[in-house]
Design an enzyme around this catalytic site. Structure first.
Site, PDB file in Angstrom:
ATOM      1  N   HIS A 197       0.891  -1.165   0.000  1.00  0.00           N
ATOM      2  CA  HIS A 197       0.000   0.000   0.000  1.00  0.00           C
ATOM      3  C   HIS A 197       0.927   1.213   0.000  1.00  0.00           C
ATOM      4  CE1 HIS A 197      -3.548   2.404   1.527  1.00  0.00           C
ATOM      5  NE2 HIS A 197      -2.545   3.175   1.907  1.00  0.00           N
TER       6      HIS A 197
ATOM      7  N   ASP B  23     -10.258  -3.709  -4.845  1.00  0.00           N
ATOM      8  CA  ASP B  23     -10.205  -3.041  -3.533  1.00  0.00           C
ATOM      9  C   ASP B  23     -11.619  -2.909  -2.965  1.00  0.00           C
ATOM     10  OD1 ASP B  23      -9.217  -1.885  -1.247  1.00  0.00           O
ATOM     11  OD2 ASP B  23      -8.646   0.017  -2.163  1.00  0.00           O
TER      12      ASP B  23
END
Length: 433
Positions: A176, A302
């Site tokens: 991330h 996501d």
């Protein structure tokens, strides 16, 4: 039970029949004899290998009020997916063999998609010490993707150790990319709109700096790196440069970053709050170009369900995240197929073949995914009606949550059927369990 699919167009090609038997594609051809088989009429439908998502939040254990493995699996099947990677930010965090095996078994019980757990890189996602990477890799879940998603592995020394560690079992660290010191209090993309709206900005450089650092680390140690939810033009440039050097780096883009921009924040509707934030028109164009030319390898949803109280609040206090599984393919059709940027073979590559390879699901084992539509291959496939169009109604979604950024938007394409190892999980657009 055997199934005879008649008149489908594999990868958008010429119509053929497909006979599914004993979990595999038994025959492909014209006017096949499917005596005793259930006939699925597929004239005008495109057949693709079952979609694979590298980035799904199923919330179980811990936040079953937002999603469960079963409800998320159902949403995935309705979106054409036959495998999803379940991210580690559950409660407790999936940082031990016990937790990843729990998620894996819940997926098996649901029986709608292959639920492939992602293990945390660090204990409790705290970024301080490595989690039990080897134990998770050796567990029944056979974890090969590790991520602290929602949190950046910000310490470069710790990131280097993680990259070195996963090499032993051909794992990959999915980062991330967010330099946390540059995003304190950030609410949306940093630019003219954030200044006008009075919302603290999330600069593109916060993402790009971590990607640049990590591709150099991956090159140095000879390890595999995957970059989650790429969102800026600069990130695409860095990835293109890294790949030109032979760095083992892959990347994903979300459907919402392919379609939506920071202009959505002008409504102050927190359904559009997401991390990384929606970016500019120029970024969206660069992301589409990067996906088209293969610099970006995959579409990762996501999928981030949230309970009502976590989303229906003022912007600053709302949790970031959006639903993505059920509309992912439709968004790709609108942004990539209809404009001619990807053909159906390209869609199969970016939404099935490459994500399966990144997650090491492309072998011939029980979890084999992303394989060709060919005789003898596992019968993991989806039938899509490219001509259909429908308006997204959050109340009609299979997810337990309702935070869809596509509410009220008309999108192309409809998943008519999904088969997992020859068993229909979706028929006529309806989940079968």
């Amino acid at each position: 039970m055997n199934y005879l699919i008649t008149g489908a167009r594999p990868l958008g090609g010429d119509p053929v029949d497909l006979l599914l038997s004993d979990g595999r594609i038994a025959a492909i051809g014209g006017s096949l004899d499917g005596a005793g088989a259930v006939v699925v009429e597929a004239a005008g439908l495109v057949a693709l290998p079952g979609l694979v998502d590298l980035h799904t939040h199923l919330r179980e254990p811990g936040r079953e009020d937002a999603e469960t493995v079963e409800t998320g699996s159902r949403a995935a099947a309705l979106g054409g997916f036959t495998a999803v990677h379940a991210m580690a930010n559950t409660d407790p965090v999936a940082d031990t063999a016990g937790v990843v095996e729990q998620v894996w078994r819940l997926g098996q019980e649901a029986g709608l998609v292959d639920v492939v757990p992602v293990g945390a890189v660090t204990v409790g996602l705290a970024g301080e010490r490595l989690a039990e990477l080897g134990a998770m890799a050796d567990s029944a879940a056979r974890v090969r993707v590790f991520s602290d998603d929602g949190h950046c592995v910000a310490d470069p020394a710790l990131m280097r150790r993680a990259l070195e560690y996963v090499k032993a079992f051909d794992g990959v660290v999915a980062q991330h990319a967010e330099e946390p010191r540059l995003t304190v209090g950030a609410q949306m993309h940093e630019g003219d709109r954030s200044a006008k709206l009075g919302l603290t900005g999330w600069p593109a450089a916060a993402e790009e700096a971590i990607i640049a650092r990590d591709v150099l680390l991956a090159e140095h140690v000879g390890a595999r790196l995957h970059v989650c939810h790429v969102s800026t033009a600069g990130s695409v440039d860095i990835l293109r440069w890294a790949k030109s050097r032979g760095v083992q780096v892959t990347a994903e883009v979300t459907p919402h970053h392919l379609l939506l921009t920071d202009a959505c924040a002008e409504s102050y509707d927190p359904v559009f709050k997401v991390n990384p934030p929606l970016r500019t028109d120029a970024d969206v164009e660069a992301l589409r170009a990067g996906l088209a030319d293969g610099t970006i390898d995959a579409v990762g949803t996501d999928h981030a369900p949230h309970a009502v109280e976590d989303k229906e609040s003022e912007w600053a206090s709302a949790r970031p995240g959006m639903l993505g599984l059920e509309q992912a393919l439709s968004v790709v059709i609108e942004t990539m197929v209809e404009p001619g940027r990807l053909d159906w073979a390209g869609v199969a590559d970016r939404m099935s073949v490459r994500p399966a390879a990144i997650g090491r699901l492309d072998g011939l084992g029980i979890r084999s995914q992303g394989r060709p539509l060919a005789v003898g291959e596992p019968a993991n496939l989806v039938l899509v009606d490219p001509a259909a169009r429908s308006v997204v109604d959050p109340a009609a979604l299979a997810s337990r949550s309702r935070n869809s950024p596509y509410a009220g938007r008309e999108l192309p394409g409809r998943v008519v059927a999904t088969f997992l190892r020859g068993v229909p999980t979706v028929l006529d657009g309806k989940a079968q369990k």
